[in-house]
Design a protein around this motif. Structure first.
Motif, PDB file in Angstrom:
ATOM      1  N   VAL A  78       0.855  -1.186   0.000  1.00  0.00           N
ATOM      2  CA  VAL A  78       0.000   0.000   0.000  1.00  0.00           C
ATOM      3  C   VAL A  78       0.892   1.237   0.000  1.00  0.00           C
ATOM      4  O   VAL A  78       1.880   1.301   0.728  1.00  0.00           O
ATOM      5  CB  VAL A  78      -0.926  -0.003   1.228  1.00  0.00           C
ATOM      6  N   TYR A  79       0.514   2.185  -0.838  1.00  0.00           N
ATOM      7  CA  TYR A  79       1.284   3.417  -0.978  1.00  0.00           C
ATOM      8  C   TYR A  79       0.456   4.610  -0.521  1.00  0.00           C
ATOM      9  O   TYR A  79      -0.769   4.628  -0.675  1.00  0.00           O
ATOM     10  CB  TYR A  79       1.693   3.615  -2.441  1.00  0.00           C
ATOM     11  N   LEU A  80       1.148   5.594   0.005  1.00  0.00           N
ATOM     12  CA  LEU A  80       0.512   6.869   0.316  1.00  0.00           C
ATOM     13  C   LEU A  80       1.320   7.956  -0.388  1.00  0.00           C
ATOM     14  O   LEU A  80       2.446   8.265   0.017  1.00  0.00           O
ATOM     15  CB  LEU A  80       0.469   7.126   1.827  1.00  0.00           C
ATOM     16  N   GLN A  81       0.776   8.455  -1.475  1.00  0.00           N
ATOM     17  CA  GLN A  81       1.416   9.535  -2.215  1.00  0.00           C
ATOM     18  C   GLN A  81       1.013  10.843  -1.564  1.00  0.00           C
ATOM     19  O   GLN A  81      -0.174  11.172  -1.520  1.00  0.00           O
ATOM     20  CB  GLN A  81       0.970   9.513  -3.679  1.00  0.00           C
ATOM     21  N   MET A  82       1.991  11.557  -1.065  1.00  0.00           N
ATOM     22  CA  MET A  82       1.731  12.812  -0.366  1.00  0.00           C
ATOM     23  C   MET A  82       2.276  13.956  -1.213  1.00  0.00           C
ATOM     24  O   MET A  82       3.483  13.999  -1.483  1.00  0.00           O
ATOM     25  CB  MET A  82       2.383  12.797   1.013  1.00  0.00           C
ATOM     26  N   SER A  83       1.408  14.852  -1.624  1.00  0.00           N
ATOM     27  CA  SER A  83       1.794  15.974  -2.481  1.00  0.00           C
ATOM     28  C   SER A  83       1.389  17.282  -1.805  1.00  0.00           C
ATOM     29  O   SER A  83       0.617  17.289  -0.844  1.00  0.00           O
ATOM     30  CB  SER A  83       1.110  15.846  -3.838  1.00  0.00           C
ATOM     31  N   SER A  84       1.930  18.362  -2.341  1.00  0.00           N
ATOM     32  CA  SER A  84       1.646  19.698  -1.791  1.00  0.00           C
ATOM     33  C   SER A  84       1.816  19.692  -0.276  1.00  0.00           C
ATOM     34  O   SER A  84       0.957  20.186   0.463  1.00  0.00           O
ATOM     35  CB  SER A  84       0.222  20.128  -2.165  1.00  0.00           C
ATOM     36  N   LEU A  85       2.919  19.152   0.148  1.00  0.00           N
ATOM     37  CA  LEU A  85       3.137  18.973   1.581  1.00  0.00           C
ATOM     38  C   LEU A  85       3.298  20.310   2.294  1.00  0.00           C
ATOM     39  O   LEU A  85       3.832  21.284   1.733  1.00  0.00           O
ATOM     40  CB  LEU A  85       4.358  18.096   1.825  1.00  0.00           C
ATOM     41  N   LYS A  86       2.822  20.328   3.527  1.00  0.00           N
ATOM     42  CA  LYS A  86       2.890  21.517   4.366  1.00  0.00           C
ATOM     43  C   LYS A  86       3.699  21.192   5.622  1.00  0.00           C
ATOM     44  O   LYS A  86       3.776  20.025   6.022  1.00  0.00           O
ATOM     45  CB  LYS A  86       1.476  21.931   4.774  1.00  0.00           C
TER      46      LYS A  86
END
Length: 127
Positions: A78-86
């Motif tokens: 399982v993957y968690l793609q995290m974008s526009s990170l803060k």
């Protein structure tokens, strides 16, 4: 025995991306959910996202909806793609497994319902 291993954390600038992976070993449930949780320094645990094995249904916390995407491959990773990170996304991210789906009666299951947890991976977002 079920074992989970999260990986992929690191240091990234605000606006950047990271992809976390969760590998599960010793699966014993035909129907299960993999959830991602995070805990920031000085804060409580937060459920971030979840994917149900049976039908692929997904869940996102309001704080990450539209920025994070959960998926799985044919091997069950399982993957968690995290974008526009803060910067406020900075936390230790852990994956966990629960028998059954992510939600019951329309209510997302809390961390206490997840029986198996793996060591977390630290994601740090600099401003």
């Amino acid at each position: 025995e079920v074992q989970l291993q999260a990986s992929g954390g690191g240091l990234v600038q605000a606006g950047g991306s990271l992809r976390l992976s969760c590998e599960a070993y010793g699966l014993i449930f035909a129907d299960y959910a993999i959830g991602w949780f995070r805990q920031a320094p000085g804060k409580g645990r937060e459920g971030v996202s979840c994917i149900s094995e049976r039908d692929g249904s997904t869940y996102y916390a309001e704080s990450v909806r539209g920025r994070f995407a959960i998926s799985r491959d044919a091997r069950g990773t399982v993957y968690l793609q995290m974008s526009s990170l803060k910067p406020e996304d900075t936390a230790i991210y852990s994956c966990a497994m629960a028998a059954g789906p992510c939600a019951r009666n329309g209510v997302q299951r809390g961390g206490d319902e997840y029986a198996y947890w793996g060591p977390g991976t630290l994601a740090t977002v600099s401003s």
